[in-house]
Design an enzyme around this catalytic site. Structure first.
Site, short mmCIF file in Angstrom:
data_model
loop_
_atom_site.label_atom_id
_atom_site.label_comp_id
_atom_site.label_asym_id
_atom_site.label_seq_id
_atom_site.Cartn_x
_atom_site.Cartn_y
_atom_site.Cartn_z
N GLU A 12 0.81 -1.22 0.00
CA GLU A 12 0.00 0.00 0.00
C GLU A 12 0.85 1.27 0.00
OE1 GLU A 12 -4.14 -1.65 2.04
OE2 GLU A 12 -2.47 -1.20 3.36
N GLY A 78 -12.55 -4.15 1.33
CA GLY A 78 -13.59 -5.03 0.83
C GLY A 78 -14.86 -4.21 0.62
N MET A 172 -9.45 -2.89 7.99
CA MET A 172 -8.98 -3.26 9.32
C MET A 172 -8.17 -2.17 10.04
SD MET A 172 -8.01 -7.22 8.31
CE MET A 172 -7.71 -7.75 9.99
N GLU A 173 -8.15 -0.94 9.50
CA GLU A 173 -7.33 0.11 10.13
C GLU A 173 -7.98 1.48 10.22
OE1 GLU A 173 -6.13 -1.53 7.31
OE2 GLU A 173 -5.04 -3.12 8.38
N ASP A 196 -11.86 -6.53 -3.19
CA ASP A 196 -12.70 -7.74 -3.10
C ASP A 196 -14.09 -7.36 -2.59
OD1 ASP A 196 -10.79 -7.62 -0.49
OD2 ASP A 196 -12.80 -8.27 0.06
#
Ligand code: 4EZ
Length: 231
Positions: A12, A78, A172-173, A196
């Site tokens: 990233e 996602g 997740m962050e 995704d």
């Protein structure tokens, strides 16, 4: 002004470091931080490692140790909204923690006393992102991002997160970075490109599109940085 640019994974931030070319590397608190001067403005760049705890540590370090006064996050996510396809960009208007649960005490999901279910991102940078998108001829979507310490690869869980938080994407962050920046009064901007659909094929889709989607996000964030340094 000192701008922090963070991601969670090496993939990233790699496109950002590549664009800068020259930077110095500082090891601190178990991570590598990269410092550069870009068009006369100081930058600090890092990938935190995955999840809320590591991203909290990195965001805090960038602000408290490196002196960042603005923070931009670039990465992949996602999709929850069926309108978001692989490669599409989403800018967070506000973020929540979908795995924070003291509902046993009658509190809503994502809430703890003296906290809030949602943390709002900087309006000025969101507005700027619309101009950048127009200039680049790209479509970006604004929406709610839900964060938790889970790689979601399950339609049922994804739909629950979508319903409970009105979320359009998940990762997740972002939610933890938002809490840090809000508490320390540092304006922040969270951008994600879809990798995704958080369904049963998510891990395969993620592996296939991590790099290309990370590049999409990073290119956009660097255009944001171009604007910020020109202002
Ligand atoms: C977390 N990031 C994924 C890290 C996956 C594998 C080694 C973004 C993300 C994500 N997070 C993309 N798709 C996701 C999904 N379906 N669930 C959670 O920020 C690491």
């Amino acid at each position: 002004m000192k701008i922090a640019i963070m991601g969670a994974m090496p993939e990233e931030v790699a496109p950002i470091l590549e664009k800068l070319g020259e930077y110095s590397t500082i090891e601190y608190a178990g991570n590598k931080y990269y410092e550069a001067t870009y068009k006369g403005v100081e930058l600090v760049i890092a990938y935190s490692k995955i999840g809320k705890v590591f991203s909290t540590l990195t965001a805090t370090t960038m602000i408290e140790h490196f002196g960042a006064t603005k923070l931009l996050f670039s990465g992949v996510a996602g999709a929850i909204s069926p309108e978001l396809k692989v490669g599409d960009l989403i800018v967070a208007t506000k973020l929540s923690q979908h795995d924070l649960d003291i509902t046993a005490f009658g509190h809503p999901f994502g809430y703890v006393p003296e906290g809030a279910v949602f943390v709002e991102a900087d309006e000025a940078m969101i507005a700027m992102s619309k101009e950048v998108a127009t200039e680049m001829g790209k479509t970006i979507r604004e929406g709610i991002i839900a964060t938790g310490d889970q790689f979601v690869a399950n339609e049922e869980r994804k739909n629950w997160i979508g319903k409970e938080f009105g979320a359009d994407a998940l990762e997740m962050e972002g939610g933890s970075v938002a809490v840090v920046c809000d508490a320390l009064s540092v304006p922040f901007f969270i951008l994600r490109a879809i990798s995704d659909a958080a369904d049963m094929d998510a891990s395969f889709s993620f592996d296939e599109f991590l790099e290309t989607s990370a590049v999409e996000s990073a290119e956009f964030v660097m255009k944001m940085v171009d604007r910020l340094v020109a202002a």
